[in-house]
Enzyme design. Structure first.
Site, PDB file in Angstrom:
ATOM      1  N   ASP A  30       0.713  -1.205  -0.025  1.00 50.64           N
ATOM      2  CA  ASP A  30       0.052   0.006   0.019  1.00 50.64           C
ATOM      3  C   ASP A  30       1.006   1.302  -0.089  1.00 50.64           C
ATOM      4  O   ASP A  30       2.042   1.261   0.321  1.00 50.64           O
ATOM      5  CB  ASP A  30      -0.972  -0.033   1.465  1.00 50.64           C
ATOM      6  CG  ASP A  30      -1.801   1.342   1.518  1.00 50.64           C
ATOM      7  OD1 ASP A  30      -2.067   1.631   0.376  1.00 50.64           O
ATOM      8  OD2 ASP A  30      -1.941   1.680   2.601  1.00 50.64           O
ATOM      9  N   ASP A  56      -0.279   5.179   0.904  1.00 51.42           N
ATOM     10  CA  ASP A  56      -0.350   6.097   1.864  1.00 51.42           C
ATOM     11  C   ASP A  56      -0.367   5.289   3.367  1.00 51.42           C
ATOM     12  O   ASP A  56      -1.153   4.430   3.458  1.00 51.42           O
ATOM     13  CB  ASP A  56      -1.948   6.626   1.629  1.00 51.42           C
ATOM     14  CG  ASP A  56      -1.837   7.602   0.119  1.00 51.42           C
ATOM     15  OD1 ASP A  56      -1.805   8.774   0.307  1.00 51.42           O
ATOM     16  OD2 ASP A  56      -2.179   6.850  -0.749  1.00 51.42           O
TER      17      ASP A  56
END
Length: 327
Positions: free
Chosen positions: A126, A128
């Site tokens: 991922d 953020d």
């Protein structure tokens, strides 16, 4: 890898080697174990290790112990304790591991099998609040004067309280009219998470493929792909007209299912066996790709993610993921 019994480590409470020798019988077959308990932290003492094992005494029976092969190479202590799980359900163990981490400010993980660092593998991350220390959409919203409104929706989405597609569409709509210069400002000062460079360096040295699969935006993900030397990145494309955001997303939204498909597609593309796949993230939107991977790692994740992931990095930097890999 040195046998921990032969290493003289002392403090005021107890001698580590003696303590382990007392709880691990020499008559045990050291190969007869079902799980590996990994304990990671700074300056781990015999007192702390005893506390960990005491808290797990009703669910985990040690068989042998040794330092992880990367022990202290990156400034951490990392200990592997092999043993058997006794009369415990997975959800009970996950809860106990969280209690142990909180009690002693250590990272702990219990695994039945582990990908091998020395074999080619795939890490899908991922972006953020995982690779970087911000939620980009929240930062754009702050500059647009709608920060609180958007941040609340982001938080609810990451906790799994609302559908990601709906939350993204709503939040992006709030950004209509934001000039691209705002995105440049955020990109140029983007804070990369501690430990990411060390993590990627070790994986690259062992022929791993590295990718970002993000519900964020290509403006930032493509920048990080180039900056960190990644092999692949997929994320959402913000619609732009006349140098300003239109408040819409172009093409398919990169949600949890797309992230999971990305893990599978990349492993097939690069002929990486499924047992050598790892997914890392912090939000509920990452759980499906974690389930698709051999190892799902929560990194400073939301409570739900720490509970559902195979292992969780709660305390250390991102390079702590390496300690959950075998030789």
């Amino acid at each position: 890898m040195k046998d921990i019994f032969t290493i003289e480590i002392k403090n005021d409470d107890i001698h580590l080697a003696s303590y382990l020798a007392n709880i691990v019988s020499s008559e045990h077959n050291t190969k007869a174990y079902s799980h590996t308990l990994t304990v990671i932290g700074q300056a781990i003492t015999p007192y702390l290790l005893k506390g960990v094992l005491d808290k797990l005494i009703n669910v985990f029976s040690p068989v042998s112990a040794a330092f992880h092969h990367l022990h202290q190479q990156m400034g951490d202590d990392a200990i592997e304790i092999r043993g058997q799980v006794i009369n415990a359900k997975p959800e009970q163990i996950k809860s106990l591991l969280g209690d142990v981490s909180d009690a002693y400010n250590l990272d702990v993980g219990l695994q039945t099998s582990r990908p091998s660092l020395s074999e080619p593998g795939l890490l899908v991350m991922d972006m953020d609040s995982t690779v970087i220390a911000i939620e980009c959409i929240d930062e754009i919203a702050k500059l647009a004067g709608v920060g609180e409104q958007v941040a609340e929706v982001t938080a609810r989405a990451m906790r799994g309280e609302i559908a990601f597609n709906d939350s993204l569409t709503h939040r992006v709509a709030c950004l209509e009219g934001v000039p691209i210069d705002h995105l440049n400002q955020i990109r140029d000062s983007i804070p990369i998470m501690p430990g990411i460079q060390t993590l990627l360096k070790h994986l690259k040295a062992n022929n791993w493929k590295l990718a970002i699969a993000s519900g964020g935006f290509t403006f930032f993900a493509d920048h990080l792909k180039a900056r960190l030397g990644l092999d692949y990145a997929i994320s959402n494309t913000l619609s732009v007209k006349d140098g300003h955001l239109t408040g819409k997303v172009e093409g398919e939204i990169i949600n949890a299912d797309v992230k999971a498909r990305t893990v599978k597609a990349l492993s097939e593309k690069w002929q990486i066996p499924s047992r050598q796949t790892v997914a890392m993230g912090d939000g509920a939107n990452d759980l499906v790709m974690m389930a698709e991977s051999a190892l799902g790692v929560a990194c400073h994740g939301k409570p739900l993610v720490n509970e559902k992931a195979d292992v969780a990095v709660r305390v250390g930097s991102l390079h702590s993921l390496l300690y959950f890999l075998d030789k």
